[in-house]
Design a protein around this motif. Structure first.
Motif, PDB file in Angstrom:
ATOM      1  N   THR A  21       9.988  12.581   8.965  1.00 30.80           N
ATOM      2  CA  THR A  21       8.795  11.756   8.844  1.00 30.80           C
ATOM      3  C   THR A  21       7.829  12.409   7.872  1.00 30.80           C
ATOM      4  O   THR A  21       7.483  13.570   8.011  1.00 30.80           O
ATOM      5  CB  THR A  21       8.113  11.597  10.216  1.00 30.80           C
ATOM      6  N   PRO A  24       1.543  10.163   5.499  1.00 27.75           N
ATOM      7  CA  PRO A  24       1.108   9.102   4.576  1.00 27.75           C
ATOM      8  C   PRO A  24      -0.167   9.484   3.821  1.00 27.75           C
ATOM      9  O   PRO A  24      -1.199   8.830   3.933  1.00 27.75           O
ATOM     10  CB  PRO A  24       0.891   7.917   5.510  1.00 27.75           C
ATOM     11  N   SER A  64      -4.756   8.064  14.288  1.00 31.91           N
ATOM     12  CA  SER A  64      -3.301   8.177  14.388  1.00 31.91           C
ATOM     13  C   SER A  64      -2.786   9.343  13.555  1.00 31.91           C
ATOM     14  O   SER A  64      -1.863  10.051  13.964  1.00 31.91           O
ATOM     15  CB  SER A  64      -2.632   6.885  13.920  1.00 31.91           C
ATOM     16  N   TYR A  65      -3.380   9.562  12.414  1.00 34.06           N
ATOM     17  CA  TYR A  65      -2.973  10.673  11.546  1.00 34.06           C
ATOM     18  C   TYR A  65      -3.243  12.010  12.235  1.00 34.06           C
ATOM     19  O   TYR A  65      -2.410  12.920  12.201  1.00 34.06           O
ATOM     20  CB  TYR A  65      -3.719  10.594  10.221  1.00 34.06           C
ATOM     21  N   TYR A  69       0.870  10.544  14.541  1.00 38.31           N
ATOM     22  CA  TYR A  69       1.624   9.296  14.591  1.00 38.31           C
ATOM     23  C   TYR A  69       1.599   8.717  13.183  1.00 38.31           C
ATOM     24  O   TYR A  69       0.848   7.795  12.880  1.00 38.31           O
ATOM     25  CB  TYR A  69       1.004   8.309  15.585  1.00 38.31           C
ATOM     26  N   ASN A  71       3.693   6.995  11.272  1.00 36.67           N
ATOM     27  CA  ASN A  71       4.093   5.606  10.994  1.00 36.67           C
ATOM     28  C   ASN A  71       2.951   4.637  11.296  1.00 36.67           C
ATOM     29  O   ASN A  71       2.669   3.730  10.513  1.00 36.67           O
ATOM     30  CB  ASN A  71       5.335   5.229  11.790  1.00 36.67           C
ATOM     31  N   LYS A  72       2.293   4.836  12.424  1.00 32.30           N
ATOM     32  CA  LYS A  72       1.153   3.994  12.788  1.00 32.30           C
ATOM     33  C   LYS A  72      -0.002   4.212  11.821  1.00 32.30           C
ATOM     34  O   LYS A  72      -0.675   3.267  11.415  1.00 32.30           O
ATOM     35  CB  LYS A  72       0.682   4.289  14.217  1.00 32.30           C
ATOM     36  N   GLN A  74       0.149   5.018   8.743  1.00 32.02           N
ATOM     37  CA  GLN A  74       0.470   4.344   7.484  1.00 32.02           C
ATOM     38  C   GLN A  74       0.198   2.842   7.595  1.00 32.02           C
ATOM     39  O   GLN A  74      -0.394   2.238   6.699  1.00 32.02           O
ATOM     40  CB  GLN A  74       1.920   4.593   7.110  1.00 32.02           C
ATOM     41  N   GLN A  75       0.603   2.240   8.698  1.00 32.08           N
ATOM     42  CA  GLN A  75       0.375   0.805   8.891  1.00 32.08           C
ATOM     43  C   GLN A  75      -1.122   0.482   8.923  1.00 32.08           C
ATOM     44  O   GLN A  75      -1.573  -0.466   8.279  1.00 32.08           O
ATOM     45  CB  GLN A  75       1.023   0.338  10.194  1.00 32.08           C
TER      46      GLN A  75
END
Length: 100
Positions: A21, A24, A64-65, A69, A71-72, A74-75
């Motif tokens: 992973t 981001p 989230s960063y 997390y 992936n979250k 990034q979204q």
């Protein structure tokens, strides 16, 4: 012996997935820049709904960063960028129309 080998293999596979992973960084940076641009365009006054959505997703991305997390994060960063750009556009358009 066979069970130990299988257990070691499973542990290695699970830990390897965590290493793939990526953070981001680019998305977070772009979201921050877009959010700041919207703020400078006075989107909080001219387009408050879009600005609040952008702020909400930006704060969620940062949270989230921090919690890793990615992936979250990034979204949420992509959503924040999208709403920030829309808010900036609407704010600039309203300013322009007011000056006519």
């Amino acid at each position: 012996m066979k069970n130990n080998l299988a257990l070691i293999l499973i542990v290695l596979l699970v830990s390897a997935c965590g290493l793939t992973t990526t953070r981001p960084k680019l998305e977070m940076s772009m979201a921050q820049t877009a959010f700041m641009a919207a703020k400078e365009a006075q989107a909080d006054v001219k387009a408050p709904g879009l600005y609040r959505k952008a702020e909400y997703y930006y704060l969620k991305a940062k949270s989230s960063y921090k919690r890793k997390y990615f992936n979250k994060a990034q979204q949420y960063a992509l959503l924040s960028k999208k709403y920030s750009e829309r808010a900036e556009y609407v704010a600039i358009r309203k300013k322009t129309l007011e000056n006519l």
